[in-house]
Design an enzyme around this catalytic site. Structure first.
Site, mmCIF file in Angstrom:
data_model
loop_
_atom_site.group_PDB
_atom_site.id
_atom_site.type_symbol
_atom_site.label_atom_id
_atom_site.label_comp_id
_atom_site.label_asym_id
_atom_site.label_seq_id
_atom_site.Cartn_x
_atom_site.Cartn_y
_atom_site.Cartn_z
ATOM 1 N N ASN A 1 0.851 -1.193 0.000
ATOM 2 C CA ASN A 1 0.000 0.000 0.000
ATOM 3 C C ASN A 1 0.887 1.244 0.000
ATOM 4 O OD1 ASN A 1 -1.465 2.293 1.210
ATOM 5 N ND2 ASN A 1 -3.146 0.844 1.435
ATOM 6 N N LYS B 1 0.548 3.534 3.138
ATOM 7 C CA LYS B 1 1.179 2.982 4.333
ATOM 8 C C LYS B 1 2.695 3.072 4.245
ATOM 9 C CE LYS B 1 -2.428 -0.310 5.721
ATOM 10 N NZ LYS B 1 -2.724 -1.723 6.073
ATOM 11 N N ASP C 1 -2.261 -4.224 10.811
ATOM 12 C CA ASP C 1 -3.649 -4.292 10.392
ATOM 13 C C ASP C 1 -4.321 -3.086 11.005
ATOM 14 O OD1 ASP C 1 -5.529 -5.641 8.752
ATOM 15 O OD2 ASP C 1 -6.625 -6.199 10.555
ATOM 16 N N SER C 2 -5.080 -2.403 10.207
ATOM 17 C CA SER C 2 -5.663 -1.161 10.680
ATOM 18 C C SER C 2 -6.949 -0.887 9.943
ATOM 19 C CB SER C 2 -4.673 0.004 10.480
ATOM 20 O OG SER C 2 -4.259 0.074 9.132
ATOM 21 N N PHE D 1 -5.158 8.715 2.115
ATOM 22 C CA PHE D 1 -5.680 7.568 1.386
ATOM 23 C C PHE D 1 -6.724 6.904 2.254
ATOM 24 C CE2 PHE D 1 -2.349 5.915 4.039
ATOM 25 C CZ PHE D 1 -2.706 4.625 4.365
ATOM 26 N N ASP E 1 -9.257 8.764 4.821
ATOM 27 C CA ASP E 1 -8.687 10.027 5.296
ATOM 28 C C ASP E 1 -9.474 11.270 4.881
ATOM 29 O OD1 ASP E 1 -6.706 8.603 6.543
ATOM 30 O OD2 ASP E 1 -5.089 9.215 5.211
ATOM 31 N N LYS F 1 0.713 14.456 9.853
ATOM 32 C CA LYS F 1 -0.187 13.318 9.959
ATOM 33 C C LYS F 1 0.387 12.248 10.882
ATOM 34 C CE LYS F 1 -2.339 9.650 7.223
ATOM 35 N NZ LYS F 1 -2.440 9.016 5.895
ATOM 36 N N ARG G 1 -1.461 5.202 12.987
ATOM 37 C CA ARG G 1 -0.236 4.497 12.606
ATOM 38 C C ARG G 1 0.982 5.137 13.261
ATOM 39 N NH1 ARG G 1 -1.621 4.283 7.820
ATOM 40 N NH2 ARG G 1 -2.724 2.334 8.091
#
Length: 202
Positions: free
Chosen positions: A9, A12, A69-70, A159, A162, A182, A188
């Site tokens: 991703n 990420k 994992d989120s 992304f 968001d 951010k 994260r």
């Protein structure tokens, strides 16, 4: 020390790259796109993060693999989309206009679900990080950030959800924050801030 992150991703990867410091380097796991992904069938973020970290670490002996994992938990939807955040619209068989991205389709699906529910739109992002080497978990960390879901997207820097995830204390959505800002407020970033000292202590 290099940690290899098990994700393709790009959002990420940007978040993790921004979190690297002078003692830890975070790099994408080489060849990840050619490795069959494990089934992410655990009911919790922690379960899926553990599963992925263990799976990928067994494929690259001696390397430390970081997996996350989120997702988004919306109170009015009883915690949905939760662990299914990336597949929310797909799971809901939501029909989106042609040409929209997966992220845009998920956002439209979320707005449609919330349009039927009155009241507050409180929500949180939740992230779980897991590090493993040779099939053994070496460290784990959690991070959350509270916010609200807007009725229309704002911003182009993020992304996932968001553009809809509003931070009242910043008067901005996650998609309106630059990468470094951010990281200071995101789930994260907070998980990474907890994870790094735990990892360095091992």
């Amino acid at each position: 020390m290099t940690l290899y992150i098990a994700t393709t991703n790009p959002g990420k990867l940007r978040d993790f790259a921004a979190a690297a410091n002078h003692t830890i380097t975070i790099e994408p796991l080489p060849g990840l796109k050619e490795i069959p992904a494990p089934p992410e069938d655990e009911p919790t973020f922690e379960g899926n993060a553990r599963l992925k970290a263990i799976y990928y670490s067994r494929l690259v002996p001696g390397k430390i693999i970081l997996a996350d994992d989120s997702g988004l938990e919306v109170d009015a939807l009883n915690g949905a989309p939760g662990v299914r955040s990336a597949r929310y619209a797909e799971d809901s068989n939501f029909a989106a206009p042609s040409g929209v991205s997966t992220d845009e389709r998920n956002n439209l699906c979320l707005l449609e679900a919330l349009s039927k529910i009155p009241g507050p739109r409180t929500a949180r992002y939740h992230c779980v990080l897991a590090a493993a080497r040779d099939g053994e978990i070496t460290a784990m960390a959690h991070g959350t950030v509270e916010g609200e879901i807007l009725s229309a997207p704002r911003g182009t820097l993020g992304f996932g959800y968001d553009p809809l995830f509003y931070l009242p204390e910043q008067n901005k959505t996650m998609a309106e924050l630059d990468a470094q800002t951010k990281l200071a407020f995101s789930h994260r970033g907070r998980a990474l801030a907890t994870f790094v000292p735990l990892f360095e202590a091992n």
